[in-house]
Design a protein around this motif. Structure first.
Motif, mmCIF file in Angstrom:
data_model
loop_
_atom_site.group_PDB
_atom_site.id
_atom_site.type_symbol
_atom_site.label_atom_id
_atom_site.label_comp_id
_atom_site.label_asym_id
_atom_site.label_seq_id
_atom_site.Cartn_x
_atom_site.Cartn_y
_atom_site.Cartn_z
ATOM 1 N N MET A 1 0.832 -1.199 0.000
ATOM 2 C CA MET A 1 0.000 0.000 0.000
ATOM 3 C C MET A 1 0.875 1.260 0.000
ATOM 4 N N PHE A 2 0.457 2.260 -0.856
ATOM 5 C CA PHE A 2 1.199 3.524 -0.880
ATOM 6 C C PHE A 2 0.404 4.581 -0.101
ATOM 7 N N GLY A 3 1.104 5.631 0.311
ATOM 8 C CA GLY A 3 0.438 6.705 1.046
ATOM 9 C C GLY A 3 0.868 8.063 0.531
ATOM 10 N N LEU A 4 0.038 9.045 0.789
ATOM 11 C CA LEU A 4 0.329 10.423 0.429
ATOM 12 C C LEU A 4 0.051 11.270 1.663
ATOM 13 N N ILE A 5 1.059 12.005 2.126
ATOM 14 C CA ILE A 5 0.798 12.965 3.215
ATOM 15 C C ILE A 5 0.724 14.343 2.577
ATOM 16 N N GLY A 6 -0.430 14.981 2.701
ATOM 17 C CA GLY A 6 -0.606 16.285 2.077
ATOM 18 C C GLY A 6 -1.076 17.319 3.074
ATOM 19 N N HIS A 7 -1.151 18.543 2.574
ATOM 20 C CA HIS A 7 -1.696 19.642 3.383
ATOM 21 C C HIS A 7 -2.335 20.642 2.453
ATOM 22 N N LEU A 8 -3.110 21.558 3.003
ATOM 23 C CA LEU A 8 -3.793 22.563 2.179
ATOM 24 C C LEU A 8 -2.946 23.828 2.149
ATOM 25 N N THR A 9 -3.332 24.772 1.249
ATOM 26 C CA THR A 9 -2.412 25.885 0.981
ATOM 27 C C THR A 9 -2.580 27.077 1.914
ATOM 28 N N LEU B 1 6.821 3.765 -6.710
ATOM 29 C CA LEU B 1 7.601 2.872 -5.846
ATOM 30 C C LEU B 1 6.750 1.672 -5.431
ATOM 31 N N GLU B 2 5.458 1.893 -5.238
ATOM 32 C CA GLU B 2 4.555 0.786 -4.906
ATOM 33 C C GLU B 2 4.389 -0.145 -6.124
ATOM 34 N N PHE B 3 4.192 0.421 -7.304
ATOM 35 C CA PHE B 3 4.077 -0.409 -8.517
ATOM 36 C C PHE B 3 5.310 -1.300 -8.666
ATOM 37 N N GLU B 4 6.469 -0.729 -8.377
ATOM 38 C CA GLU B 4 7.727 -1.465 -8.591
ATOM 39 C C GLU B 4 8.200 -2.188 -7.329
ATOM 40 N N ALA B 5 7.380 -2.139 -6.265
ATOM 41 C CA ALA B 5 7.717 -2.769 -4.975
ATOM 42 C C ALA B 5 9.106 -2.341 -4.472
ATOM 43 N N ILE B 6 9.387 -1.043 -4.614
ATOM 44 C CA ILE B 6 10.654 -0.499 -4.087
ATOM 45 C C ILE B 6 10.320 0.190 -2.762
ATOM 46 N N TYR B 7 10.507 -0.535 -1.675
ATOM 47 C CA TYR B 7 10.109 0.003 -0.368
ATOM 48 C C TYR B 7 11.318 0.597 0.347
ATOM 49 N N THR B 8 11.776 1.722 -0.195
ATOM 50 C CA THR B 8 12.864 2.446 0.474
ATOM 51 C C THR B 8 12.631 3.931 0.243
ATOM 52 N N ASN B 9 13.296 4.745 1.067
ATOM 53 C CA ASN B 9 13.128 6.186 0.847
ATOM 54 C C ASN B 9 13.979 6.605 -0.348
ATOM 55 N N PHE B 10 13.385 6.441 -1.515
ATOM 56 C CA PHE B 10 14.042 6.704 -2.803
ATOM 57 C C PHE B 10 14.602 8.123 -2.852
ATOM 58 N N SER B 11 13.796 9.093 -2.406
ATOM 59 C CA SER B 11 14.274 10.487 -2.321
ATOM 60 C C SER B 11 14.366 10.841 -0.844
#
Ligand code: NDP
Length: 339
Positions: free
Chosen positions: A1-9, A301-311
């Motif tokens: 599962m992938f996640g997105l942490i966002g905020h409003l402007t 990263l989820e599609f490619e199953a790369i579970y690391t902090n790429f950036s």
């Protein structure tokens, strides 16, 4: 599962959104309330790649607002980000993108030194800033949009506002190493960091924004400003391409000036519809298909199953990593937003 942490402007934006989403108790509240509000999982998502692969994800609203930085509520700002990360981890998300100011706050306040949030030991390898994909997409926007406006990159002056930042420095590396641009103008406030970048690139002119704007054929805006700056379109060259990758936007001015072309920077368009509310909330023109490139990075990263902090960290984005995320982006059906 992938996640997105966002905020409003802004606070105003947050109040409107809270009302729209049915969080009436948040809608009439001021900044103090948002400073104490906990993170919320607003949506569960499904994304389909053009390969046919389907992944699931979650959008976590951190309740951070840029006004918290502008009014020096640093403790509240840092708590928002750390709590949202702990919430994502607790909810079993494998790889989460830290959207907008989330990664900037993490870095500025050394939050990666924190080991534990209450009973949760933060696993930083489950998070990515998403900045490699963002920088890659902005560079492709420069490359693809300029010729459409009759701007010849080999003769063009490109100004980067926020040049010493994580995204800005990666854009400068690409402009230097991959594109044959005539001149790069480096804009930021800290002189030493500008000089270090200039030394790394072996080129680039350090300039104040006011001085750079009349000289630039293209301006890439990637400064971490809580509020946008006003610009007088009269001082700009015609044609001029302005690519605003800031969130909130770096430019406060809405242009309707002949020859001045504004492109939302760091935005991708997916080939297939995504059934979600969140991009409507942040006012994307085509909310079912357009999204922030940093969010798309966690999907890739989820599609490619790369579970690391790429950036991760600051100013470590290499051209090789931009190539790598770029290949994944194309493979799964994402394209840079165009004019
Ligand atoms: P960083 O904090 O790494 O870098 C910010 C840069 O902006 C630095 O060079 C900083 O240098 C400069 N800067 C800050 N304030 C000013 C100012 N007033 N005038 C000129 N330069 C300034 O940020 P990131 O690279 O991580 O992010 C940059 C922007 O991109 C942010 O707005 C962020 O929200 C947005 N973003 C967009 C994404 C997308 O998907 N589209 C994804 C992630 C981020 P100095 O302090 O020396 O001035």
């Amino acid at each position: 599962m992938f996640g997105l942490i966002g905020h409003l402007t802004s606070l105003e934006h947050a109040q409107v959104v809270a009302r729209d989403l049915g969080y009436a108790e948040y809608a009439d509240q001021g900044l103090d309330f948002w400073c104490s509000a906990p993170p919320v999982i607003v949506e569960d998502l499904k994304v389909t790649s053009i390969t046919g692969q389907v992944i699931e994800g979650r959008y976590v609203e951190s309740c951070f607002l840029p006004e918290m930085l502008a009014t020096n509520r640093m403790k509240a700002a840092t708590r928002k980000i750390i709590n949202a990360m702990a919430h994502a981890q607790k909810n079993g998300i494998n790889i989460t993108a830290l959207g907008g100011f989330s990664s900037i706050i993490l870095e500025r306040f050394n939050l990666d030194q924190l080991g534990r949030i209450r009973n949760i030991k933060l696993e930083f390898e489950r998070f990515t800033t998403g900045n490699t994909h963002t920088a890659y997409i902005i560079c492709r926007q420069v490359e693809q949009a300029a010729p459409k406006l009759g701007i010849d990159l080999s003769k063009a002056t490109v100004a980067v506002c926020g040049a010493t930042g994580d995204i800005g420095s990666a854009v400068c590396r690409w402009l230097n190493g991959r594109l044959d641009v005539a001149e790069i103008l480096l804009i930021a406030r800290d002189r030493q960091r500008l000089q270090n970048l200039q030394a790394e690139l072996g080129r680039g002119k350090i300039m104040a924004l006011d001085e750079a704007l009349p000289k630039a054929d293209i301006v890439v805006w990637v400064a971490s400003m809580p509020q946008g700056v006003e610009i007088d379109p009269e001082v700009l060259k015609k044609p001029c391409l302005l690519i605003d990758g800031g969130y909130p936007k770096n430019m406060a001015t809405k242009f309707q000036s002949p020859g001045v072309h504004v492109l939302s920077g760091g935005i991708v368009e997916h080939a297939l519809d995504i059934d979600w509310k969140i991009m409507k909330i942040v006012n994307m023109n085509v909310p079912g298909r357009q999204l922030f490139a940093c969010f798309a990075e966690s999907m890739l990263l989820e599609f490619e199953a790369i579970y690391t902090n790429f950036s991760w960290g600051r100013n470590q984005i290499t051209l090789d990593k931009m190539d790598m995320i770029g290949r994944m982006s194309i493979k799964h059906g994402f394209k840079p937003l165009m004019l």
